[in-house]
Design an enzyme around this catalytic site. Sequence first.
Site, PDB file in Angstrom:
ATOM      1  N   TYR A 250      -2.522  -1.207  10.194  1.00  0.00           N
ATOM      2  CA  TYR A 250      -2.444  -1.365   8.737  1.00  0.00           C
ATOM      3  C   TYR A 250      -1.109  -0.849   8.195  1.00  0.00           C
ATOM      4  O   TYR A 250      -0.425  -1.546   7.423  1.00  0.00           O
ATOM      5  CB  TYR A 250      -3.619  -0.636   8.085  1.00  0.00           C
ATOM      6  CG  TYR A 250      -3.726  -0.862   6.602  1.00  0.00           C
ATOM      7  CD1 TYR A 250      -4.104  -2.104   6.095  1.00  0.00           C
ATOM      8  CD2 TYR A 250      -3.455   0.161   5.695  1.00  0.00           C
ATOM      9  CE1 TYR A 250      -4.210  -2.321   4.736  1.00  0.00           C
ATOM     10  CE2 TYR A 250      -3.562  -0.043   4.333  1.00  0.00           C
ATOM     11  CZ  TYR A 250      -3.940  -1.289   3.859  1.00  0.00           C
ATOM     12  OH  TYR A 250      -4.030  -1.492   2.498  1.00  0.00           O
TER      13      TYR A 250
ATOM     14  N   SER B  51       0.865  -1.199   0.000  1.00  0.00           N
ATOM     15  CA  SER B  51       0.000   0.000   0.000  1.00  0.00           C
ATOM     16  C   SER B  51       0.887   1.230   0.000  1.00  0.00           C
ATOM     17  O   SER B  51       2.035   1.164   0.452  1.00  0.00           O
ATOM     18  CB  SER B  51      -0.868   0.005   1.269  1.00  0.00           C
ATOM     19  OG  SER B  51      -1.521   1.252   1.432  1.00  0.00           O
TER      20      SER B  51
HETATM   21  N1  LIG Z   1      -8.735  -0.588  -1.498  1.00  0.00           N
HETATM   22  C1  LIG Z   1      -7.711   0.203  -1.257  1.00  0.00           C
HETATM   23  O1  LIG Z   1      -7.834   1.433  -1.177  1.00  0.00           O
HETATM   24  C2  LIG Z   1      -6.322  -0.382  -1.086  1.00  0.00           C
HETATM   25  C3  LIG Z   1      -5.234   0.505  -1.102  1.00  0.00           C
HETATM   26  C4  LIG Z   1      -3.957  -0.010  -0.941  1.00  0.00           C
HETATM   27  C5  LIG Z   1      -3.771  -1.353  -0.770  1.00  0.00           C
HETATM   28  N2  LIG Z   1      -4.842  -2.181  -0.753  1.00  0.00           N
HETATM   29  C6  LIG Z   1      -4.570  -3.612  -0.542  1.00  0.00           C
HETATM   30  O2  LIG Z   1      -5.070  -4.333  -1.662  1.00  0.00           O
HETATM   31  C7  LIG Z   1      -5.419  -5.647  -1.231  1.00  0.00           C
HETATM   32  C8  LIG Z   1      -6.836  -5.943  -1.690  1.00  0.00           C
HETATM   33  O3  LIG Z   1      -7.689  -4.962  -1.123  1.00  0.00           O
HETATM   34  P1  LIG Z   1      -9.189  -4.740  -1.639  1.00  0.00           P
HETATM   35  O4  LIG Z   1      -9.447  -3.303  -1.530  1.00  0.00           O
HETATM   36  O5  LIG Z   1      -9.413  -5.432  -2.909  1.00  0.00           O
HETATM   37  O6  LIG Z   1      -9.978  -5.493  -0.444  1.00  0.00           O
HETATM   38  P2  LIG Z   1     -11.387  -6.267  -0.451  1.00  0.00           P
HETATM   39  O7  LIG Z   1     -11.817  -6.283   0.971  1.00  0.00           O
HETATM   40  O8  LIG Z   1     -12.285  -5.686  -1.482  1.00  0.00           O
HETATM   41  O9  LIG Z   1     -10.986  -7.746  -0.906  1.00  0.00           O
HETATM   42  C9  LIG Z   1     -10.131  -8.508  -0.118  1.00  0.00           C
HETATM   43  C10 LIG Z   1     -10.358  -9.986  -0.365  1.00  0.00           C
HETATM   44  O10 LIG Z   1      -9.434 -10.702   0.469  1.00  0.00           O
HETATM   45  C11 LIG Z   1     -10.126 -11.760   1.117  1.00  0.00           C
HETATM   46  N3  LIG Z   1      -9.451 -12.066   2.388  1.00  0.00           N
HETATM   47  C12 LIG Z   1      -9.406 -11.313   3.513  1.00  0.00           C
HETATM   48  N4  LIG Z   1      -8.723 -11.942   4.466  1.00  0.00           N
HETATM   49  C13 LIG Z   1      -8.310 -13.121   3.936  1.00  0.00           C
HETATM   50  C14 LIG Z   1      -7.563 -14.203   4.443  1.00  0.00           C
HETATM   51  N5  LIG Z   1      -7.112 -14.226   5.721  1.00  0.00           N
HETATM   52  N6  LIG Z   1      -7.309 -15.259   3.634  1.00  0.00           N
HETATM   53  C15 LIG Z   1      -7.772 -15.262   2.350  1.00  0.00           C
HETATM   54  N7  LIG Z   1      -8.514 -14.260   1.822  1.00  0.00           N
HETATM   55  C16 LIG Z   1      -8.775 -13.198   2.609  1.00  0.00           C
HETATM   56  C17 LIG Z   1     -11.542 -11.216   1.324  1.00  0.00           C
HETATM   57  O11 LIG Z   1     -12.485 -12.266   1.532  1.00  0.00           O
HETATM   58  C18 LIG Z   1     -11.764 -10.447   0.022  1.00  0.00           C
HETATM   59  O12 LIG Z   1     -12.313 -11.282  -0.977  1.00  0.00           O
HETATM   60  C19 LIG Z   1      -5.227  -5.682   0.273  1.00  0.00           C
HETATM   61  O13 LIG Z   1      -3.972  -6.252   0.584  1.00  0.00           O
HETATM   62  C20 LIG Z   1      -5.248  -4.221   0.655  1.00  0.00           C
HETATM   63  O14 LIG Z   1      -4.536  -3.970   1.848  1.00  0.00           O
HETATM   64  C21 LIG Z   1      -6.117  -1.740  -0.894  1.00  0.00           C
END
Ligand SMILES: NC(=O)c1ccc[n+]([C@@H]2O[C@H](COP(=O)([O-])OP(=O)(O)OC[C@H]3O[C@@H](n4cnc5c(N)ncnc54)[C@H](O)[C@@H]3O)[C@@H](O)[C@H]2O)c1
Length: 257
Positions: free
Chosen positions: A157, A144
């Site tokens: 986080y 991130s």
């Molecule tokens: N959305 C943002 O703004 C953003 C920004 C920077 C980084 N990220 C990172 O991107 C990645 C994806 O985020 P997103 O926004 O798509 O999230 P999201 O919540 O939309 O999707 C996350 C998915 O991961 C699955 N998950 C959660 N815990 C799990 C576990 N222990 N084992 C297996 N699956 C698991 C959930 O069921 C879900 O399907 C994450 O690592 C997040 O930290 C997101």
Amino acid sequence: MSLQDKVTIVTGGLSGIGRAIATRLAGDGARIVLFDAAGESRDDGMPGDRLAAQLGTAAFVRGDVGEPGDVDRMFDTATSTFGSVDILVNNAGVTAFKSLAELTVEDFDRVLRTNVRGAFLCAQRAVARMRRQPQRGVIVNVASNFAFVGATDAVAYCTSKGAVVSMTQALAAEVGPDGIRVNALCPGATATEFNRIHRARPEIAAEWERMTPLRVDGDRYLATPAEIADAAAFLANDTSRFMTGAALVVDGGWNAK
Ligand SMILES: NC(=O)c1ccc[n+]([C@@H]2O[C@H](COP(=O)([O-])OP(=O)(O)OC[C@H]3O[C@@H](n4cnc5c(N)ncnc54)[C@H](O)[C@@H]3O)[C@@H](O)[C@H]2O)c1
């Protein structure tokens, strides 16, 4: 950019950024293993098996990245179904939008367990398989922009994502001689279910808008999951073949300020 027949594991692949990455890489020819703790997508409730069928040559395995037995079962499925593991996208992630005073030790452990321990478990098993293959592999760790800048309500986080970037560097140093590349992808604020409730708060929306200098398509300041997936495709592909241990920031300029 062809990823024809590359066997690709996407953790957290049912929703948001992971789903977009899986969709993009499948479109580039990869065979996808979706690994997710949930049975359905957070985006639209689509069951994992149906999403896998929609992607074409793909399989869905339900399990927790923080649980060694689940991770082993997923890697066994990947190798027995498709024969190899070429690309791992460590994408599964969670957060706790809580102030320091509200953050419990259970919250802290839960975030570190998925984001750091989960990435470690999957990377360790991926490397063990990749080392045995003639075609070595690629790991993309979704970190991130909060690995590099602080934010309110994000102590656990930010700590976890900083660790993911450090883990990326340590892995790259150790497995580079084996021809395995490991890079971090660092998205900024992206429109997914992950942060929907949080960013619905007017003061948070105002802060994110202020922190992101770039405007796309008029006044949009949040990335789409597909825009993050484009960067993941670059890191997964041979077009980045001399890159390892790097952190690719895709955040609309948040870190530039
Ligand atoms: N959305 C943002 O703004 C953003 C920004 C920077 C980084 N990220 C990172 O991107 C990645 C994806 O985020 P997103 O926004 O798509 O999230 P999201 O919540 O939309 O999707 C996350 C998915 O991961 C699955 N998950 C959660 N815990 C799990 C576990 N222990 N084992 C297996 N699956 C698991 C959930 O069921 C879900 O399907 C994450 O690592 C997040 O930290 C997101």
